[in-house]
Design an enzyme around this catalytic site. Structure first.
Site, mmCIF file in Angstrom:
data_model
loop_
_atom_site.group_PDB
_atom_site.id
_atom_site.type_symbol
_atom_site.label_atom_id
_atom_site.label_comp_id
_atom_site.label_asym_id
_atom_site.label_seq_id
_atom_site.Cartn_x
_atom_site.Cartn_y
_atom_site.Cartn_z
ATOM 1 N N ASP A 156 20.745 -33.908 -98.293
ATOM 2 C CA ASP A 156 20.298 -33.065 -97.192
ATOM 3 C C ASP A 156 19.001 -32.333 -97.538
ATOM 4 O OD1 ASP A 156 22.709 -33.827 -96.141
ATOM 5 O OD2 ASP A 156 23.376 -31.816 -95.640
ATOM 6 N N ASP A 157 18.350 -31.864 -96.491
ATOM 7 C CA ASP A 157 17.245 -30.892 -96.567
ATOM 8 C C ASP A 157 15.896 -31.482 -96.966
ATOM 9 O OD1 ASP A 157 19.308 -29.202 -95.963
ATOM 10 O OD2 ASP A 157 19.108 -27.905 -97.713
ATOM 11 N N HIS A 216 18.566 -33.423 -89.407
ATOM 12 C CA HIS A 216 19.251 -32.229 -89.959
ATOM 13 C C HIS A 216 18.609 -30.942 -89.423
ATOM 14 C CE1 HIS A 216 21.884 -30.272 -92.820
ATOM 15 N NE2 HIS A 216 20.915 -29.816 -93.584
ATOM 16 N N HIS A 220 16.944 -25.379 -89.728
ATOM 17 C CA HIS A 220 18.181 -25.186 -90.507
ATOM 18 C C HIS A 220 18.997 -23.952 -90.124
ATOM 19 C CE1 HIS A 220 20.757 -25.561 -94.127
ATOM 20 N NE2 HIS A 220 20.303 -26.794 -94.187
ATOM 21 N N TYR A 257 25.062 -26.454 -92.844
ATOM 22 C CA TYR A 257 26.308 -25.746 -93.198
ATOM 23 C C TYR A 257 27.545 -26.408 -92.569
ATOM 24 C CZ TYR A 257 22.520 -22.319 -93.458
ATOM 25 O OH TYR A 257 21.307 -21.708 -93.670
ATOM 26 N N HIS A 326 21.871 -32.586 -102.338
ATOM 27 C CA HIS A 326 20.595 -32.125 -101.758
ATOM 28 C C HIS A 326 19.390 -32.668 -102.511
ATOM 29 C CE1 HIS A 326 23.391 -29.201 -100.051
ATOM 30 N NE2 HIS A 326 22.506 -29.064 -99.081
HETATM 31 ZN ZN ZN Z 1 21.030 -28.435 -95.167
#
Ligand code: ZN
Ligand code: NAG
Ligand code: NAG
Ligand code: NAG
Ligand code: NAG
Length: 459
Positions: A156-157, A216, A220, A257, A326
């Site tokens: 993610d991210d 995503h 955020h 989350y 991540h």
């Molecule tokens: Zn994230």
């Protein structure tokens, strides 16, 4: 059963997905987005799944997209922008449950007060780990790989942008993607739109390497804290940045989350996005580092070792997993470099789409990925030192007959391992208890019709 024609949808040449056979599912039909601009195909991306050697050169252009047309990176996008309004107007709001927006407390945690978690009327994952919507017209979330021994690898991210600090930037992309290429590993990447807009070359590299790109959000947030139009805006700009950077339109997303309920799911679904969560969390984001926390790396090591031990001892033999990691900083990238080779010896480490037999994760039909049901040509592994030139395959890899692309019908429940979470840059700490239901979608062959009527069966 009653058939209701809900409208005609105009489609550009391309693919569409119709609802599952009406008798078995009743899932709301969705069509490929018509509201995204038609960008020219970027010159340096493949037209389909890679078949040749992968590029492992260590430098990427740091040019951004034209940021003047995007919201400011990492800020909540405007809700009055004409493009956002157009998407809002394209959504059938009768099929979006009227759940209230939730509030974050001063420390950033969501406030669960006032929500009835026993009846869980809106299948709010953050409170109950619910993954089976309460409305019949949405598919269940994907939260684990059904087959025991499968490890759905997710990051993610990203993309992990350079920071200007050379010690840190050694670990920025394409560092992780090169490591995955040299270990012949595919993954599912949940991208922050802001990071794609500022570093599109990284998204292009990931696509060319055979990873699956999913949404995503732009900035955020906890998505259940966002108004309907804010949810639209967060998803829209991320879809748009990915499309402009790479030419593909994702059909998958993961809420930051894990914060999703039926209201947010219904908006995402109507924007063409299936919700993907996880059932094992490395908490890697919480290791020391900018935007990180105080979790000792040895603790994260112990999670990985525990999963390997459970699999080796035969205790982990009911189903596979989807694991949250991540691409955030040196610490998280280092964890992958340390543990992936060990995991590959014990698990079948695959993208989420591979373990779910979803071969077409985008609305563009020419991207057809290998899955466990479908061993199409795979790319050639590369050695760490080779910096091979890319081969650009211009032809679709496979043309599909109608076939089931998504199916998970096993039902299982874990004890939920709830821990408290502080406001952080990454996903919350809960491990999900999962219960994924069936939802079969059928992909049509090439459709050149410009308009179709979409039918919805109501039970
Ligand atoms: Zn994230
Ligand atoms: C990167 O992380 C590894 C493992 O946590 C650590 O040993 C190393 O010193 C870090 N390097 C930098 C530049 O922070
Ligand atoms: C796909 O290929 C793998 C490795 O070559 C093999 O183990 C597996 O049985 C194949 N699966 C199918 C459905 O052909
Ligand atoms: C994917 O296809 C393979 C081979 O046909 C099958 O063994 C597996 O159970 C399927 N997985 C899912 C999630 O349907
Ligand atoms: C430990 C570590 O490498 N932390 C880094 C995490 O990533 C941010 C930027 O993304 C760096 O500033 C930190 O130093």
């Amino acid at each position: 059963m009653q058939l209701a024609i809900i409208g005609a949808m105009v489609l550009a040449t391309g693919s569409f997905v119709s609802a599952a056979t009406p008798t078995s599912s009743g899932i709301l039909a969705v069509a490929s987005p018509t509201w995204l601009p038609d960008f020219p195909k970027p010159s340096n991306v493949l037209s389909g799944y890679p078949t040749g050697p992968l590029d492992t050169t260590s430098t990427l252009s740091h040019d951004s997209l034209d940021l003047t047309v995007y919201p400011e990176p990492w800020t909540s996008p405007s809700t009055t922008h004409a493009e956002v309004q157009a998407v809002f107007n394209a959504i059938d709001w009768d099929h979006v449950p009227a759940a209230s927006t939730h509030k974050a407390k001063s420390n950033g945690d969501l406030d669960f007060a006032g929500y009835d978690e026993n009846t869980d009327p809106y299948c709010w994952w953050s409170d109950t780990n619910c993954v089976d919507p309460k409305v019949t017209y949405l598919p269940s979330d994907i939260s684990y790989c059904p087959n025991a021994g499968d490890w759905g690898l997710t990051y993610d991210d990203g993309p992990f942008n350079p920071t200007g600090n050379s010690a840190v930037d050694k670990y920025a992309e394409p560092n992780l993607y090169n490591f995955l290429a040299t270990t012949n590993q595919k993954s599912t990447l949940f991208y922050i739109g802001s990071n794609v807009a500022t570093f599109p070359a990284a998204a292009q590299r990931a696509l060319n390497d055979g990873h699956v790109l999913c949404v995503h959000t732009w900035s955020h947030p906890q998505m259940t804290s966002q108004s309907n139009i804010q949810v639209v805006a967060e998803l829209y700009w991320t879809l748009r940045a990915i499309k402009e950077a790479t030419g593909i339109t994702s059909r998958c997303w993961r809420p930051p989350y894990g914060d999703v309920d039926d209201r947010v799911r219904a908006i995402a679904w109507q924007m063409g996005l299936r919700t993907i969560l996880w059932d094992e969390d490395t908490n890697d984001w919480d290791m020391p580092g900018e935007g990180g926390g105080n979790l000792a790396p040895s603790k994260v090591d112990s999670y990985f070792q525990g999963w390997i031990d459970a699999r080796n001892s035969g205790k982990d033999n009911k189903r596979g997993h989807i694991v949250l990691e991540h691409e955030l900083n040196n610490s998280t990238v280092s964890m992958t470099e340390k543990w992936l080779p060990k995991l590959q010896q014990v698990f079948n480490v695959v993208s989420v789409h591979a373990c779910m037999n979803i071969s077409q994760p985008y609305w563009e039909e020419n991207w057809v990925y290998p899955t466990e049901a479908n061993n199409i040509t795979t790319s050639t592994p590369v050695s760490a030192s080779s910096a091979a030139s890319q081969s650009f395959s211009a032809t679709p890899v496979l043309s599909l007959a109608p076939s089931a692309v998504s199916s998970a019908s096993s039902s299982a429940a874990d004890s939920s391992d709830k821990q408290s979470d502080s406001a952080s840059s990454a996903e919350g700490l809960k491990s999900a208890s999962t219960d994924s239901g069936a939802s079969n979608l059928f992909v049509s062959g090439s459709i050149t019709l410009v308009a179709i009527a979409t039918a919805l069966w109501l039970s």
